[in-house]
Design an enzyme around this catalytic site. Structure first.
Site, PDB file in Angstrom:
ATOM      1  N   TYR A 145      25.135  43.207  38.118  1.00  0.00           N
ATOM      2  CA  TYR A 145      25.478  41.795  38.041  1.00  0.00           C
ATOM      3  C   TYR A 145      25.807  41.419  36.591  1.00  0.00           C
ATOM      4  O   TYR A 145      25.036  41.736  35.678  1.00  0.00           O
ATOM      5  CB  TYR A 145      24.308  40.972  38.580  1.00  0.00           C
ATOM      6  N   LYS A 154      20.653  33.739  46.752  1.00  0.00           N
ATOM      7  CA  LYS A 154      21.572  34.427  47.655  1.00  0.00           C
ATOM      8  C   LYS A 154      20.996  34.482  49.078  1.00  0.00           C
ATOM      9  O   LYS A 154      20.840  33.460  49.697  1.00  0.00           O
ATOM     10  CB  LYS A 154      21.897  35.809  47.083  1.00  0.00           C
ATOM     11  N   ARG A 187       3.253  23.271  36.229  1.00  0.00           N
ATOM     12  CA  ARG A 187       3.938  24.468  35.703  1.00  0.00           C
ATOM     13  C   ARG A 187       3.108  25.706  36.051  1.00  0.00           C
ATOM     14  O   ARG A 187       3.640  26.777  36.300  1.00  0.00           O
ATOM     15  CB  ARG A 187       4.164  24.356  34.185  1.00  0.00           C
ATOM     16  N   ASP A 189      16.474  45.331  41.396  1.00  0.00           N
ATOM     17  CA  ASP A 189      17.124  44.080  41.793  1.00  0.00           C
ATOM     18  C   ASP A 189      17.579  44.280  43.239  1.00  0.00           C
ATOM     19  O   ASP A 189      18.541  44.999  43.505  1.00  0.00           O
ATOM     20  CB  ASP A 189      18.304  43.793  40.866  1.00  0.00           C
TER      21      ASP A 189
END
Ligand SMILES: *Cc1c(COP(=O)(O)O)cnc(C)c1O
Length: 385
Positions: free
Chosen positions: A98, A195, A46, A170
């Site tokens: 978004y 994306k 992690r 973003d």
């Protein structure tokens, strides 16, 4: 190093144990220590994973930043940014963005006492007017999803610096190949790597890129404490995607231009939203801060019945009806019922997102085939009364 070379080599080092040219998928949860506390820099996956480390190095390089951090999704990356804040803090964000970001802000973080102002970010005075002692962060998406609005990153960065705020951009729609917000003064760049970075519609992932070491350490602390890390296989896929980012984006942009112009001159189309048009309100700024205008396009039919839009959406054969964007294959989407359904209808309409808006993610197929596909679907939609 030139960009197209960087995409291929960023983060790539032959594997020290075998010489493998591709970064191995280190599918492990832990690392054996020689003695308590004596390790090779890897303790628990992690916190550290070599495949993720290679990807994070590549992300930093291609986004012109110093440090990259990979997350299990784009919204997990956004979540980490907002966790830099505390109750009572205020955020200025765009009114068009978004849907999942809006949902995270308004339905999750608002109840922890963080206050969000959703405003038109092309209005710099309005940004200044919304800043007060509690303001900590400006959240910018440009171009916006789905209306393709443009915000002036450099001008907003100047405001942000003047008031000692953080500016996060973003950059999902542009990708690092078309726009590098850190070079324009942003503090944090966020990506949905799902994306264009991944580019093949086969992975969910997010990323943050920063220049400041203290900010990186704070975000790393959140990344390992909250645990929204991507698995090594997903890191491998995004690393591989980045290798072709340059040529894919060139093609997305050239296909995007062809499709936008085709739609623009079509008698059945009312409006095309694409920043490459000189009459787009954000065109001059887009031209200044982006290398090209990309492959994302929204449009409306002259026939403004929902039935006509629905007919078009279900009639394309190459453009698949699906959420998401940025893959090599073309997609068609209905924001009002799909990607942006989480924004209340009243809010959507107020911001200019109509019930009949159609969004395209133009892929890298032959543009002639894409045009033929849209032509026949528009023809069928035109027949709807
Ligand atoms: C998809 C998307 C996100 C969210 O990313 P996920 O990887 O789906 O969590 C954030 N911003 C924009 C602009 C997006 O298109």
């Amino acid at each position: 190093m030139k960009k197209h070379t960087q995409y291929i080599h960023a983060g790539s080092h032959p594997d020290p144990s075998t010489g493998a040219i591709m970064t191995p998928i280190y599918q492990t949860s832990t690392y054996v220590q020689e003695a308590p506390g004596v390790n090779k820099g890897f303790e628990y996956a992690r916190s550290q994973n070599p495949t993720r480390q290679a990807l994070e190095e590549a992300l930093a390089l291609i986004e012109e930043g110093a440090y990259g951090l990979a997350f299990s999704s784009g919204v997990a990356a956004t979540d980490a940014v907002i966790k830099l804040l505390k109750p009572g803090d205020e955020v200025i964000a765009g009114s068009d963005m978004y849907g999942g970001t809006y949902r995270l802000f308004s339905k999750v973080f608002a109840k922890f006492g963080i206050h969000f102002h959703y405003i038109d970010l092309s209005d710099l005075n309005s940004i200044e007017n919304h800043i007060n002692q509690q303001t900590k962060l400006i959240w910018v998406e440009t171009p916006t999803n789905p209306l393709m609005n443009i915000a002036d990153i450099e001008a907003i960065a100047a405001i942000s610096k003047k008031h000692k705020l953080l500016l996060c951009v973003d950059n999902t729609f542009a990708s690092p190949a078309l726009q590098n917000p850190l070079t324009l003064g942003a503090d944090i760049v966020m990506h949905s790597a799902t994306k264009y970075l991944g580019g093949h519609s086969d992975v969910i992932q997010g990323a943050l890129i920063v220049n400041d070491k203290a900010l990186r350490d704070e975000l790393y602390f959140i990344q390992k404490s909250c645990g929204a890390v991507p698995g090594p296989m997903d890191c491998f896929l995004v690393l591989r995607g980045i290798k072709t980012l340059g040529i894919r984006m060139d093609r997305h942009a050239s296909n995007g231009e062809v499709i936008a112009k085709f739609l623009q001159q079509h008698p059945a189309i009312k409006k095309v939203y694409w920043p490459g048009f000189t009459d787009h309100p954000g065109h001059a700024i887009a031209k200044k801060q982006m290398k090209s205008f990309g492959g994302m396009i929204s449009f409306e039919l002259k026939n403004d019945s929902i039935e006509a839009a629905r007919k078009l959406l279900s009639s394309t054969k190459l453009f698949s009806l699906a959420e998401s964007l940025g893959g090599v294959e073309s997609l068609i989407n209905h924001p009002a019922s799909m990607t942006h359904a989480s924004i209340p209808r009243e809010e959507r309409i107020k911001n200019g997102l109509s019930d009949t808006l159609i969004r395209l993610s133009v892929g890298i197929e032959d543009p002639d085939d894409l045009i033929e596909d849209l032509k026949q679907a528009i023809q069928l939609a035109e027949k709807v009364k």
